[in-house]
Design a protein around this motif. Sequence first.
Motif, short mmCIF file in Angstrom:
data_model
loop_
_atom_site.label_atom_id
_atom_site.label_comp_id
_atom_site.label_asym_id
_atom_site.label_seq_id
_atom_site.Cartn_x
_atom_site.Cartn_y
_atom_site.Cartn_z
N GLY A 168 -6.44 -15.47 -19.31
CA GLY A 168 -6.85 -16.00 -20.63
C GLY A 168 -8.15 -17.07 -20.77
O GLY A 168 -8.33 -17.10 -22.05
N ILE A 169 -8.51 -17.16 -19.75
CA ILE A 169 -9.91 -18.03 -19.69
C ILE A 169 -11.05 -16.76 -20.90
O ILE A 169 -11.93 -17.19 -20.73
N SER A 170 -10.96 -15.84 -20.18
CA SER A 170 -11.73 -14.74 -20.69
C SER A 170 -11.60 -15.15 -22.75
O SER A 170 -13.05 -15.21 -22.80
N ALA A 171 -10.15 -15.17 -22.78
CA ALA A 171 -10.07 -15.45 -24.30
C ALA A 171 -10.59 -16.24 -25.05
O ALA A 171 -10.88 -16.82 -25.96
N ALA A 172 -10.48 -17.26 -23.44
CA ALA A 172 -10.86 -18.49 -24.32
C ALA A 172 -12.37 -18.84 -24.32
O ALA A 172 -13.21 -19.29 -25.31
N ALA A 199 -15.83 -14.45 -16.32
CA ALA A 199 -15.78 -15.49 -18.03
C ALA A 199 -16.83 -16.99 -17.45
O ALA A 199 -17.10 -17.47 -18.64
N SER A 200 -16.84 -17.59 -16.26
CA SER A 200 -16.99 -18.41 -16.01
C SER A 200 -18.85 -18.20 -16.07
O SER A 200 -19.35 -19.47 -17.12
N MET A 201 -18.83 -17.22 -16.18
CA MET A 201 -20.64 -17.45 -15.81
C MET A 201 -20.84 -17.22 -17.36
O MET A 201 -22.26 -17.65 -17.35
N ALA A 202 -20.35 -16.49 -17.77
CA ALA A 202 -20.72 -16.60 -19.63
C ALA A 202 -20.83 -17.80 -20.08
O ALA A 202 -21.07 -17.93 -21.23
N ALA A 203 -18.96 -18.29 -20.01
CA ALA A 203 -19.15 -19.49 -20.47
C ALA A 203 -20.42 -20.67 -20.31
O ALA A 203 -21.18 -21.35 -21.57
N GLU A 237 -8.26 -16.29 -8.05
CA GLU A 237 -9.11 -15.03 -7.20
C GLU A 237 -9.39 -13.97 -7.83
O GLU A 237 -9.64 -12.91 -7.47
N GLU A 238 -9.13 -13.44 -8.89
CA GLU A 238 -9.36 -12.92 -9.66
C GLU A 238 -10.75 -12.82 -10.61
O GLU A 238 -11.74 -13.87 -10.47
N GLY A 239 -11.16 -11.68 -9.66
CA GLY A 239 -12.99 -11.57 -10.27
C GLY A 239 -13.27 -11.80 -11.89
O GLY A 239 -14.64 -12.88 -12.43
N GLN A 240 -12.61 -11.60 -12.44
CA GLN A 240 -12.34 -11.94 -14.10
C GLN A 240 -12.41 -13.49 -14.73
O GLN A 240 -13.56 -13.39 -15.65
#
Length: 274
Positions: free
Chosen positions: A122-126, A159-163, A152-155
């Motif tokens: 979800g955060i990745s889609a956001a 997403a956080s790095m990309a944001a 705990e998910e690497g994804q």
Amino acid sequence: MKKSVEELTQIAKVIRKDIITMLTESASGHPGGSLSAVEILTALYFNEMNVDPENPRDLNRDRFVLSKGHAAPALYSTLCRRGFFEAKELMTLRKINSNLQGHPNMNEVRGVDMSTGSLGQGISAAVGMAIAGKLDGKDYRVYTLLGDGELEEGQVWEASMAAAQYKLDNLTAFVDHNGLQIDGPCEEVMSAEPITDKFKAFRWNVIEIDGHNFEQIIDAVEQAKKTKGKPTMVVCKTIKGKGVSYMENQVGWHGSAPNQEQCDIALKEIGGEE
Ligand SMILES: Cc1ncc(C[n+]2csc(CCOP(=O)(O)OP(=O)(O)O)c2C)c(N)n1
């Protein structure tokens, strides 16, 4: 829409009661993590977000992604009470041919902006929606809600790095930091602590609040809007099962539904108008 704190408090009771009755009717679902997220969702949809139930796909609307998709009952009730669909539909939760499946489906439910259920996605889609907003020159904002076990998910960290890399100051994320996940306390299963320091290291603006306090949630959202050049993570201290004494802080209520007797007790405890 700008409801007062008193009004938000009343709406939160209605949503908590909806969650309990929906789950009792469906005899399955996730009460604990739905109840811990109620104030965050209520503040967003009834005080902050620019959405129109008559035009749920408006290109300029604010977006919300329930990254912890198993808390779908909380989102369904919030959307329903905000006017996206009728209350009687809530009682179809998890039934065959219902729109309201166990995890949100953006193609079937009015007001749902992303299909979720697989934690971390979800955060990745956001992040993608926030990038799209920047590219299109739109001023809508994107909100997303994660669980602390979900961290705990690497994804989530990709997403956080990309944001941060893309300076997504139009993205505000919340962690529902209730300390528990499916098999026990996050600390015992796989600790993501120190959560605040991690997001700071990932170059986010980070705010810590009480996730059941409307003033603090609204204030954090305003601070996020004023923060330029980076995304904001609001780490919300919450209680899993909040509002129902026998569910509070109990791992066993992660994914099991109350029976009729337990339902009656819970509804009485939550109170509010009939
Ligand atoms: C990728 C993925 N792995 C496992 C699950 C199964 N699962 C559903 S909820 C949950 C625990 C989530 O804990 P947390 O994010 O803390 O949610 P909360 O306590 O707020 O309900 C797990 C492991 C899932 N939905 N997606």
